[in-house]
Motif scaffolding. Sequence first.
Motif, PDB file in Angstrom:
ATOM      1  N   ILE A  90       0.876  -1.175   0.000  1.00  0.00           N
ATOM      2  CA  ILE A  90       0.000   0.000   0.000  1.00  0.00           C
ATOM      3  C   ILE A  90       0.907   1.216   0.000  1.00  0.00           C
ATOM      4  CG2 ILE A  90      -2.002   1.105   1.089  1.00  0.00           C
ATOM      5  CD1 ILE A  90      -2.124  -1.546   2.839  1.00  0.00           C
ATOM      6  N   ALA A  95      -5.298   4.317   1.275  1.00  0.00           N
ATOM      7  CA  ALA A  95      -5.704   3.307   2.251  1.00  0.00           C
ATOM      8  C   ALA A  95      -6.247   2.074   1.544  1.00  0.00           C
ATOM      9  CB  ALA A  95      -6.753   3.866   3.200  1.00  0.00           C
ATOM     10  N   PRO A 112       2.343  -1.374   4.449  1.00  0.00           N
ATOM     11  CA  PRO A 112       1.934   0.019   4.250  1.00  0.00           C
ATOM     12  C   PRO A 112       3.162   0.929   4.240  1.00  0.00           C
ATOM     13  CG  PRO A 112       0.740  -1.024   6.079  1.00  0.00           C
ATOM     14  CD  PRO A 112       1.934  -1.867   5.768  1.00  0.00           C
ATOM     15  N   SER A 116       0.626   5.618   4.068  1.00  0.00           N
ATOM     16  CA  SER A 116      -0.489   4.767   3.674  1.00  0.00           C
ATOM     17  C   SER A 116      -0.999   3.952   4.861  1.00  0.00           C
ATOM     18  CB  SER A 116      -0.073   3.828   2.545  1.00  0.00           C
ATOM     19  OG  SER A 116       0.260   4.558   1.390  1.00  0.00           O
ATOM     20  N   THR A 117      -2.224   3.456   4.732  1.00  0.00           N
ATOM     21  CA  THR A 117      -2.891   2.799   5.855  1.00  0.00           C
ATOM     22  C   THR A 117      -3.511   1.474   5.438  1.00  0.00           C
ATOM     23  OG1 THR A 117      -3.420   4.931   6.882  1.00  0.00           O
ATOM     24  CG2 THR A 117      -4.723   3.033   7.583  1.00  0.00           C
ATOM     25  N   LEU A 118      -3.290   0.455   6.250  1.00  0.00           N
ATOM     26  CA  LEU A 118      -4.061  -0.785   6.197  1.00  0.00           C
ATOM     27  C   LEU A 118      -5.126  -0.688   7.277  1.00  0.00           C
ATOM     28  CD1 LEU A 118      -4.660  -3.797   5.528  1.00  0.00           C
ATOM     29  CD2 LEU A 118      -2.920  -4.374   7.248  1.00  0.00           C
ATOM     30  N   GLY A 142       4.164   3.713   7.597  1.00  0.00           N
ATOM     31  CA  GLY A 142       2.739   3.531   7.364  1.00  0.00           C
ATOM     32  C   GLY A 142       2.014   3.230   8.653  1.00  0.00           C
TER      33      GLY A 142
END
Length: 213
Positions: A90, A95, A112, A116-118, A142
């Motif tokens: 990611i 996201a 991530p 960025s985000t999981l 991340g």
Amino acid sequence: MPEFGPRTLSNPIYWDGNGGFAAYNTGANSLTLTGGVTLTSNREIWVNYPQIVTFAGGIGEALGSYYFHKRGIGIMELAAPATHSGATYIENSGALILRDQGVLANTSFVEPRFGSTLQIDNTGLYLSDRIRDLANINLRAGSVVYIGAPGQASSETLWDLNIAGYTQYGQTVLTRVSTAPGSSVALNFNSINTNNQQNILNFVGQGAEIGSA
């Protein structure tokens, strides 16, 4: 490339090259793919604008062990199982959200990167194993966000949490519990590993107010 409101595409898709989605004007131009998506090799899929692209028909792989690389500032939702067996990346401050029936059943690890985000979201449907237990989470500046289901105990067990970022960036693990009675959350890792570069790791819990006690 949706315009003028949400769109749904029901065709099965064989993803034969790197590419993505672009929407214009507002974030209301969302796109839902209800047909299955098959990766024919390692693939980068971009969500280039602040829009939402929902994979409601799942993601699979044709042959081999392929990675899936979500890029772009937009949001990608997995609302059905993704069965690719390579890595999941990611990147570019967007996201990847697992909700409804969305799971990463076979991925080797999730990474991530750089803002960025999981996000694992159980607010609509609680699943106890959205990511395979032996999958590592590699944080390169991340975040991981785990949202529990209202009114019940929610938990997810993963393998190692690897902090692979850089000294000038931080990483975040956030859990969010509902204020409904009986709610709790637990995000479990086998171990936490760093690359010995004095990285910053933030743990954040959100939910009911602690009060004055």
